[in-house]
Each structure stands twice: as structure tokens, then as C-alpha cells.
Design a protein around this motif. Structure first.
Motif, PDB file in Angstrom:
ATOM      1  N   SER A 223       0.851  -1.187   0.000  1.00 43.51           N
ATOM      2  CA  SER A 223       0.000   0.000   0.000  1.00 43.51           C
ATOM      3  C   SER A 223       0.887   1.236   0.000  1.00 43.51           C
ATOM      4  CB  SER A 223      -0.897  -0.002   1.248  1.00 43.51           C
ATOM      5  OG  SER A 223      -1.665   1.172   1.330  1.00 43.51           O
ATOM      6  N   ARG A 224       0.297   2.338  -0.330  1.00 40.81           N
ATOM      7  CA  ARG A 224       0.903   3.645  -0.093  1.00 40.81           C
ATOM      8  C   ARG A 224      -0.235   4.657  -0.028  1.00 40.81           C
ATOM      9  NH1 ARG A 224       3.169   5.396  -6.071  1.00 40.81           N
ATOM     10  NH2 ARG A 224       4.360   3.458  -6.010  1.00 40.81           N
ATOM     11  N   CYS A 225       0.062   5.803   0.429  1.00 38.52           N
ATOM     12  CA  CYS A 225      -0.942   6.868   0.527  1.00 38.52           C
ATOM     13  C   CYS A 225      -0.593   7.943  -0.510  1.00 38.52           C
ATOM     14  CB  CYS A 225      -0.934   7.447   1.929  1.00 38.52           C
ATOM     15  SG  CYS A 225      -2.152   8.721   2.266  1.00 38.52           S
ATOM     16  N   GLY A 254      -7.672   5.915   1.183  1.00 37.04           N
ATOM     17  CA  GLY A 254      -8.871   6.733   1.053  1.00 37.04           C
ATOM     18  C   GLY A 254      -8.991   7.525  -0.222  1.00 37.04           C
ATOM     19  N   ARG A 255      -7.944   8.270  -0.577  1.00 31.90           N
ATOM     20  CA  ARG A 255      -8.009   9.089  -1.784  1.00 31.90           C
ATOM     21  C   ARG A 255      -7.807   8.266  -3.045  1.00 31.90           C
ATOM     22  NH1 ARG A 255      -3.723  13.666  -0.599  1.00 31.90           N
ATOM     23  NH2 ARG A 255      -2.705  11.937   0.478  1.00 31.90           N
ATOM     24  N   ALA A 256      -7.394   7.007  -2.888  1.00 32.76           N
ATOM     25  CA  ALA A 256      -7.072   6.190  -4.056  1.00 32.76           C
ATOM     26  C   ALA A 256      -8.310   5.737  -4.809  1.00 32.76           C
ATOM     27  CB  ALA A 256      -6.246   4.979  -3.633  1.00 32.76           C
ATOM     28  N   TRP A 257      -9.435   5.568  -4.100  1.00 34.79           N
ATOM     29  CA  TRP A 257     -10.625   5.056  -4.801  1.00 34.79           C
ATOM     30  C   TRP A 257     -11.886   5.863  -4.524  1.00 34.79           C
ATOM     31  CZ3 TRP A 257     -15.074   2.192  -2.988  1.00 34.79           C
ATOM     32  CH2 TRP A 257     -15.169   2.083  -1.587  1.00 34.79           C
ATOM     33  N   LEU A 258     -11.826   6.773  -3.546  1.00 30.19           N
ATOM     34  CA  LEU A 258     -12.979   7.592  -3.187  1.00 30.19           C
ATOM     35  C   LEU A 258     -12.759   9.047  -3.581  1.00 30.19           C
ATOM     36  CD1 LEU A 258     -13.424   6.205   0.425  1.00 30.19           C
ATOM     37  CD2 LEU A 258     -15.011   5.786  -1.454  1.00 30.19           C
ATOM     38  N   GLU A 259     -13.844   9.766  -3.808  1.00 31.52           N
ATOM     39  CA  GLU A 259     -13.781  11.203  -4.009  1.00 31.52           C
ATOM     40  C   GLU A 259     -13.878  11.846  -2.628  1.00 31.52           C
ATOM     41  OE1 GLU A 259     -13.952  15.028  -4.673  1.00 31.52           O
ATOM     42  OE2 GLU A 259     -15.846  14.216  -3.935  1.00 31.52           O
ATOM     43  N   VAL A 260     -12.835  12.574  -2.215  1.00 33.20           N
ATOM     44  CA  VAL A 260     -12.719  13.023  -0.828  1.00 33.20           C
ATOM     45  C   VAL A 260     -13.873  13.919  -0.405  1.00 33.20           C
ATOM     46  CG1 VAL A 260     -11.285  14.328   0.789  1.00 33.20           C
ATOM     47  CG2 VAL A 260     -10.219  12.786  -0.855  1.00 33.20           C
ATOM     48  N   GLU A 261     -14.291  14.828  -1.263  1.00 32.88           N
ATOM     49  CA  GLU A 261     -15.289  15.821  -0.876  1.00 32.88           C
ATOM     50  C   GLU A 261     -16.624  15.188  -0.491  1.00 32.88           C
ATOM     51  OE1 GLU A 261     -16.545  19.891  -0.291  1.00 32.88           O
ATOM     52  OE2 GLU A 261     -14.632  18.827  -0.348  1.00 32.88           O
ATOM     53  N   THR A 262     -16.929  14.026  -1.061  1.00 34.24           N
ATOM     54  CA  THR A 262     -18.240  13.413  -0.804  1.00 34.24           C
ATOM     55  C   THR A 262     -18.164  12.105  -0.020  1.00 34.24           C
ATOM     56  OG1 THR A 262     -18.141  12.232  -2.917  1.00 34.24           O
ATOM     57  CG2 THR A 262     -19.207  14.405  -2.912  1.00 34.24           C
ATOM     58  N   ARG A 263     -16.979  11.673   0.365  1.00 36.33           N
ATOM     59  CA  ARG A 263     -16.895  10.368   1.029  1.00 36.33           C
ATOM     60  C   ARG A 263     -17.533  10.427   2.418  1.00 36.33           C
ATOM     61  NH1 ARG A 263     -10.286  10.026   2.010  1.00 36.33           N
ATOM     62  NH2 ARG A 263     -10.262  11.146   3.993  1.00 36.33           N
ATOM     63  N   CYS A 264     -18.139   9.315   3.027  1.00 37.89           N
ATOM     64  CA  CYS A 264     -17.831   7.998   2.554  1.00 37.89           C
ATOM     65  C   CYS A 264     -19.110   7.164   2.593  1.00 37.89           C
ATOM     66  CB  CYS A 264     -16.748   7.393   3.438  1.00 37.89           C
ATOM     67  SG  CYS A 264     -16.373   5.688   3.161  1.00 37.89           S
ATOM     68  N   THR A 265     -19.719   6.963   1.420  1.00 37.03           N
ATOM     69  CA  THR A 265     -20.792   5.972   1.330  1.00 37.03           C
ATOM     70  C   THR A 265     -20.363   4.822   0.423  1.00 37.03           C
ATOM     71  OG1 THR A 265     -21.835   7.355  -0.374  1.00 37.03           O
ATOM     72  CG2 THR A 265     -22.724   7.500   1.868  1.00 37.03           C
ATOM     73  N   LEU A 266     -19.045   4.644   0.316  1.00 40.99           N
ATOM     74  CA  LEU A 266     -18.447   3.488  -0.350  1.00 40.99           C
ATOM     75  C   LEU A 266     -18.757   3.449  -1.846  1.00 40.99           C
ATOM     76  CD1 LEU A 266     -19.222   0.814   2.395  1.00 40.99           C
ATOM     77  CD2 LEU A 266     -17.181   2.233   2.160  1.00 40.99           C
ATOM     78  N   HIS A 492       3.400   0.751   3.910  1.00 43.43           N
ATOM     79  CA  HIS A 492       2.488   1.885   3.749  1.00 43.43           C
ATOM     80  C   HIS A 492       3.200   3.175   4.138  1.00 43.43           C
ATOM     81  CE1 HIS A 492      -1.345   3.829   3.242  1.00 43.43           C
ATOM     82  NE2 HIS A 492      -1.316   4.334   4.461  1.00 43.43           N
ATOM     83  N   GLY A 493       2.789   4.275   3.517  1.00 44.63           N
ATOM     84  CA  GLY A 493       3.330   5.575   3.889  1.00 44.63           C
ATOM     85  C   GLY A 493       2.864   6.652   2.933  1.00 44.63           C
ATOM     86  N   THR A 494       3.167   7.904   3.264  1.00 46.12           N
ATOM     87  CA  THR A 494       2.738   9.031   2.440  1.00 46.12           C
ATOM     88  C   THR A 494       3.603   9.213   1.202  1.00 46.12           C
ATOM     89  OG1 THR A 494       4.062  10.504   3.827  1.00 46.12           O
ATOM     90  CG2 THR A 494       1.733  10.291   4.377  1.00 46.12           C
ATOM     91  N   SER A 495       4.696   8.493   1.131  1.00 44.37           N
ATOM     92  CA  SER A 495       5.512   8.442  -0.086  1.00 44.37           C
ATOM     93  C   SER A 495       5.657   6.967  -0.463  1.00 44.37           C
ATOM     94  CB  SER A 495       6.875   9.101   0.154  1.00 44.37           C
ATOM     95  OG  SER A 495       7.541   8.505   1.250  1.00 44.37           O
TER      96      SER A 495
END
Length: 666
Positions: A223-225, A254-266, A492-495
Motif C-alpha cells: 500500500s501507499r498513501c 482513502g483518496r485512491a478510490w474515493l472522491e474526498v469531498e463526498t466520502r464515505c458511502t463506499l 504503507h506511507g505518504t511516499s
């Protein structure tokens, strides 16, 4: 106010005063009564259960607990120069209780959930209140459990979801006492007696045993962020296969598959994933399972927000309106995307649980395997649930309800959870929070995992390489090597955290250790099978494994056992120098076959491709074939540890003794 005493099993005594607030969230699983013989006289009471005994004396009120005839616990003896006790055994204030118990000089105390400081709680003040700790650098933590124990022979579980404070020989209160402050109307305590292993078994009997996890989860999670597009995620999966790095799970954060502004209803972000089923199929074609991120909050900008609010699906404020949680933007700085104001799903309602589970089933139907259940620590004290509880009691319980809902909806009964409380070990598995990408972040992450294990948690993973910041290559390698020997391993990490970003030498060493991980899958499975009925974690700190060893506690914060037979000493500072404590008995170096007789203290200079790894004499270790996925590992044979140890008729792949070299089997 009546005092109620009950025996729950042969080594557990329950003591109740008054009625605690809050609802029953199913933390207790087995309250089978056990015979309790009592007698009382003027100013005293005696109760016997199994091989345990309680004595209460009045004027002043005093408690004494005995196990097999030996006194293991007594109320505080902290006296005042004017006479009498400075700390009463029990005291009640408005909405709170305090309890004071005596500690012997040098007595160690362990537990209280996931904490990142020294495993021995002696000298500290700890609060059991789940928080987004924003790292692993303070007392704050994501998984709190008001359960602690001492190798002296006693444990204590405070049955409440309210905030509790634990001064464990905390000098501003009393360096010679354990002082509990519970923000509760009533007090519900369980005293557990015996050895550390017996205490953990009794705690598991009381709150439930962790279940087994699927074999594939024991493999390597990548994973990564974050992976910004489907193409980027698939490219990483393809390269992992081409470069022969083992991998079982790819995780979209989270940001990889969801749209942040409207999350989270999957809901998949349609701009990046116009055909989610095709993406999942492509990933499956590469042999990876898929994990998706979630949290239990719904943005006010989500098209479903007003419908859910009208249906009463969110926690409410005091006026009955949906409670809208506003995230503090300051802690995240510029690192992460600001989070939208959101409603908090009310999992005290069965209708909400069913709705949330149905949203998950639509993901599982197209091949998603597991969810990363992030957050869960944000319930404010003033929020009100449909069951009548406020955040005072729901805040800690929320992690239990949230992860239970997702766990029960998941076909293979698994989550990857950040938050937890007492009972959460029944819904595995858990990972540590957001460590800083430096050497202290590595050391604290290991302590957090060991602490969770000493508090009833069977499984744990941490972010290899650290979450925020970019690790130097040596740190990245040492982190990966340590993580190989935890129950679960995730990069996992931010980079980026894929090995090829850290140079060819590091990538080669990481690949070798991940191959070792795959070889150990049968050993991990055997350890899981043996440990779960006993309430033991797969990874065992030295004070748990060797409670009668007076020196083991001094090395608790670094060394640990994987299962009963493998002693691991991670490299926790640059340069590779490690001090290794060898417990009593004979232990063999797996790299060279050299025997070491304990107790002893050794100095290792660990080359980049090694960390100190020893095996207990007499062990017969199941050894798997190499495979790129855990599901493909087959039992190849057994490593037999020691010169005169029979192989028990099993296929012997190697005898760990003089001249043995683990590298030859990798």
C-alpha cells in the motif's frame, strides 16, 4: 450501596459497587458462575473461589487477594505522617470513583492496550480514551483497553466504556500505588489471578477469544498513501510480480478510490474508476486480493447525506439535529487533503448497521476482499445516540460497533482496523497508527504492537517504513525485517514504499526477508492454532514469555518471540549493532547454527542482510515452500533445532546446529 461479589471461573473475581452508566455493548462474552464460598464477621469478610481468596477488612477498608496461598495484591499502603492512609482504597466523588492498590518496589505492570512508550507502565499516567494519536510519539493511542496485569500474579479489568485514568506508580499521585480514576457512576471490576499467561487466558475467556484469520492475510500487504489512478495501482502490482516480491494484498487508501469531498458511502470515484469490476478483475489476474479504505463518516456534500439525516442514521446533538463533525485542519498541515464536515453513523441502530453492511456487500460482490476500517475515534462526548447514550460512554465503544459491523459483513471475516477497545480482538486484525518515518518511529511501532498483544490482541501490523516522512534506505530495510516477524506485514506511507525506491542492495535484502516470511507461513499457522485458545498473541514480549526471569523485563521494549520458539531482536538504530538478551535455556543462531546458553547478554553486529534470530533448542519448526502468495505455500518439511533432538519422523530439511546457515534455505 451494596457490594456484590461473584466468581467468574476459578481465577476471576468480580466486584461491583453501584450501577455504571452506559449501555451494554457486548464486551463480556462468558460470565459462567463459579462457586464462591464466603464467611463474614464483625469488620471483616472472606471469600474463596478456586485457589483464590479475597479478604476485606474495615476501619480502614482494606483488600487483600491471595492466589494459592500467596498474597499477590493488597490495597494501597501509602500512609501519612499524621497517621492513617494518604490514599483510601476506595473513594467516590460526583460521577467518579477511585481505587488505590499497593505496588511493590520494582514491580512491573503491563497492558492498557496499544501504548507506544515503554511496555512497563510503572511510573506513568495513562488514559483509556481512544484518540486519533496523529503518530506514535505520545501517550495518546487508537486502541485503549482498561486491562492491566503484573507478573506478581494479578490482573485487573475495569468493565466500563467511560474514560478511565491509570496512575501506575505515578509519582505525583503515589510512586508506590496503582491508582484508578474511573469517570463512572458505578464500579465494575474483575480481578484475575495467576501467571501472565493464565491471566490472558482468563481475560480471553471473559471477553472472547480472537478467531483464526485466513491464510492469505498472513502474506504481504502492499500500500501507499496513495495510488492516484487505477493504472498506477496495476503498474505497481505488475512490477511486484516481475521483480519477484511476494504479495497477497494490494490496498487502495482513502483518496485512491474515493472522491474526498463526498466520502464515505463506499462509492467508487467514477472519474478514475469508470469500470470498478474490470479493475478488480485485472488485479485478481495478477494474483492479488484487494483491500479498500473506509471511515464511518458521511460528508455533508454527499448526495445521500440529507436522506440519511432524515432517516435518523447519524448521531445527534443535544437539540436532536444530526451532529456534524468538523475536522480540525491544523494537525494534518499540508500533508493530507482537508476532510469535509461529516455526519457520524449511529451503529447503535440495527437499521444503520444493516444499511452499512449492504453497502459493503456491493463491493464484495465484484471481488473486493477486505476493508481497511480507518478512524473510529471521533465521537464527541456531547453527541447523542439513538440508544440514549452520549459520547461519554459511546466514544470508546464506537470502535467495537464499527469494526464488528464491517467484520460481520465481510465474507472471510476480516478487517484491517485502526481503532479498538476491550473486545475488539474478536474482530481482527489491527494495525498501528501513523508512525514517523525515523528510528524512534520504528521502535515505538514495535512497542505498540507488543503492548496490544499484552492486552489481549492476537494480531498486529505496522506501517513498514513509517507513515509520514520518507525513510532512509537503512531504516526502511530494518523496518521490513522487523515486520516480517509480526503476525501481519504491510508496507504503507505518504511516499512510495515499494522496495525499488530504496536502491538495489536494499531491494535484494527485502526480497530475501519476504521470502523468509513466506517460508514461515506454516509456522505462523501452527502458532495461531495453538495460541488462540490460550488467549496468547502470536508475537510475545519477553515478560510474557519468561515471567519468572528477573532480567527479561529489561529487554521488553525491543526483543520478542514469534510463537514459542523464534527469538527476534530487531535492529533499532543505524549501524546494525544490537544487544541481545538470551533467556534461560539453549538457543541457536539461525544464521550460523552457533549455540548460546542463557541467561546471557550478547552483542551482534548485524550485516544489512541479517538481524539477530535465534531458535529454542528442541523446537521443530514447520517450513514452507517458497511462493509469491501465502495461499500457494506448501509444507516442505521441518527445521529441527539442536544436536540431540529427534525429528519425530517428520521430513527434516535441516538441523539447526553447528554449521547451519539459514541463507541456504532462502
Amino acid at each position: 450501596m451494596p457490594l456484590i461479589l461473584e466468581a467468574v471461573g476459578p481465577r476471576v473475581l468480580r466486584l461491583r459497587l453501584g450501577s455504571p452508566g452506559g449501555k451494554d455493548y457486548g464486551i463480556l462474552q462468558d460470565l459462567t458462575p463459579h462457586p464462591l464460598k464466603g464467611e463474614a464477621g464483625e469488620g471483616w469478610l472472606r471469600a474463596v473461589f478456586g485457589e483464590g481468596e479475597l479478604r476485606l477488612e474495615a476501619n480502614p477498608l482494606r483488600l487483600r487477594l491471595f492466589w494459592r496461598g500467596r498474597e499477590v495484591l493488597t490495597s494501597s499502603t501509602d500512609g501519612h505522617i499524621r497517621g492513617g492512609l494518604r490514599l483510601p482504597f476506595l473513594a467516590r466523588g460526583e460521577g467518579a470513583w477511585s481505587l488505590a492498590l499497593a505496588l511493590e518496589s520494582g514491580e512491573a505492570v503491563y497492558g492498557l492496550g496499544e501504548k507506544f512508550s515503554s511496555l512497563n507502565r510503572r511510573g506513568g499516567l495513562y488514559t483509556s480514551w481512544n484518540e486519533d494519536a496523529l503518530g506514535v510519539n505520545t501517550e495518546r493511542s487508537y486502541k485503549n483497553v482498561p486491562f492491566l496485569w503484573s507478573p506478581r500474579g494479578w490482573g485487573l479489568f475495569v468493565h466500563t466504556t467511560a474514560r478511565t485514568h491509570h496512575g501506575v506508580g505515578y509519582p505525583p499521585w503515589s510512586h508506590r500505588s496503582y491508582v484508578l480514576l474511573a469517570e463512572e457512576e458505578g464500579l465494575d471490576l474483575f480481578f484475575l489471578l495467576g501467571s501472565p499467561a493464565e491471566i490472558l487466558k482468563a481475560y480471553a475467556d471473559l471477553t472472547g477469544h480472537a478467531p483464526p484469520v485466513p491464510r492469505w492475510s498472513l502474506g504481504v500487504w502492499w500500500s501507499r498513501c496513495y495510488y492516484s489512478t487505477a493504472e498506477e495501482a496495476l503498474a505497481v502490482a505488475q512490477r511486484l510480480r516481475v521483480e519477484a516480491f511476494p504479495g497477497d494484498v494490494l490496498l487502495l487508501d482513502g483518496r485512491a478510490w474515493l472522491e474526498v469531498e463526498t466520502r464515505c458511502t463506499l462509492d467508487w470515484d467514477p472519474r478514475r474508476y469508470p469500470d470498478p469490476q474490470a479493475f478488480v478483475a485485472a488485479l485478481k489476474g495478477l494474483g492479488f486480493r484487494l483491500c479498500l479504505w473506509e471511515y464511518p463518516y458521511v460528508s455533508v456534500h454527499n448526495p445521500l447525506f440529507h436522506e440519511l439525516a432524515t432517516r435518523g442514521f447519524f448521531l445527534r446533538d443535544r437539540e436532536g439535529r444530526p451532529y456534524v463533525y468538523h475536522w480540525d485542519p491544523e494537525p494534518f498541515g499540508q500533508l493530507l487533503t482537508p476532510l469535509p464536515p461529516s455526519g457520524i453513523l449511529d451503529f447503535t441502530q440495527e437499521e444503520v448497521v444493516r444499511w452499512w453492511q449492504e453497502r459493503h456487500r456491493s463491493l464484495f460482490s465484484i471481488g473486493v476482499d477486505v476493508m481497511k476500517t480507518d478512524f473510529g475515534e471521533q465521537v464527541p462526548e456531547e453527541a447523542v445516540a439513538a440508544n440514549g447514550d452520549t459520547g461519554k460512554h459511546l466514544h470508546n465503544a464506537y470502535a467495537l460497533l464499527y469494526n464488528r459491523a464491517v467484520y460481520e459483513a465481510t465474507p472471510e471475516r476480516l478487517v484491517l482496523a485502526r481503532s479498538g477497545f476491550a473486545g475488539s480482538h474478536r474482530y481482527p486484525l489491527h494495525w498501528g497508527g501513523d508512525p514517523q518515518a525515523d528510528w524512534e518511529g520504528l521502535a515505538a511501532s514495535i512497542r505498540g504492537g507488543l503492548s496490544w498483544g499484552m492486552s489481549g490482541g492476537a494480531y498486529y501490523a505496522h506501517d513498514v517504513g513509517g507513515f509520514y516522512g520518507t525513510p532512509e534506505p537503512e531504516l526502511y530495510l530494518r523496518w521490513a525485517q522487523a515486520a516480517v516477524f509480526f503476525s501481519h506485514i504491510r508496507f504503507h506511507g505518504t511516499s512510495p514504499r515499494e522496495p525499488w525506491y530504496f536502491g538495489e542492495e536494499v531491494a535484494r535484502a527485502v526480497r530475501a526477508f519476504l521470502r523468509l516470511r513466506m517460508r514461515l507461513i506454516p509456522y505462523l499457522e501452527r502458532t495461531m492454532e495453538e495460541s488462540l485458545p490460550l488467549g496468547l498473541p502470536l508475537v510475545r514480549p519477553l515478560p510474557l514469555a519468561f515471567p519468572e526471569d528477573p532480567y527479561a523485563g529489561g529487554f521488553a521494549d525491543g526483543e520478542f518471540l514469534l510463537g514459542p520458539d523464534l527469538l527476534v531482536a530487531p535492529v533499532l538504530r543505524p549501524g546494525g549493532e544490537v544487544q541481545v538478551y538470551v533467556p534461560r535455556g539453549r538457543w541457536y543462531d539461525l544464521w550460523e547454527g552457533r549455540a548460546h546458553e542463557g541467561p546471557d547478554l550478547l552483542s551482534f553486529q548485524a550485516a544489512p542482510e541479517r538481524i539477530p534470530l535465534l531458535a529454542r533448542e528442541g523446537a521443530v519448526i514447520p517450513w514452507g515452500s517458497y511462493a509469491s502468495r501465502a495461499e500457494e505455500v506448501a509444507l516442505e518439511g521441518f527445521l529441527v533445532v539442536g544436536e540431540g533432538v529427534p525429528s519425530l519422523g517428520k521430513k527434516e530439511l535441516g538441523r539447526i546446529s553447528s554449521g547451519f546457515h539459514l541463507g541456504e534455505l532462502l
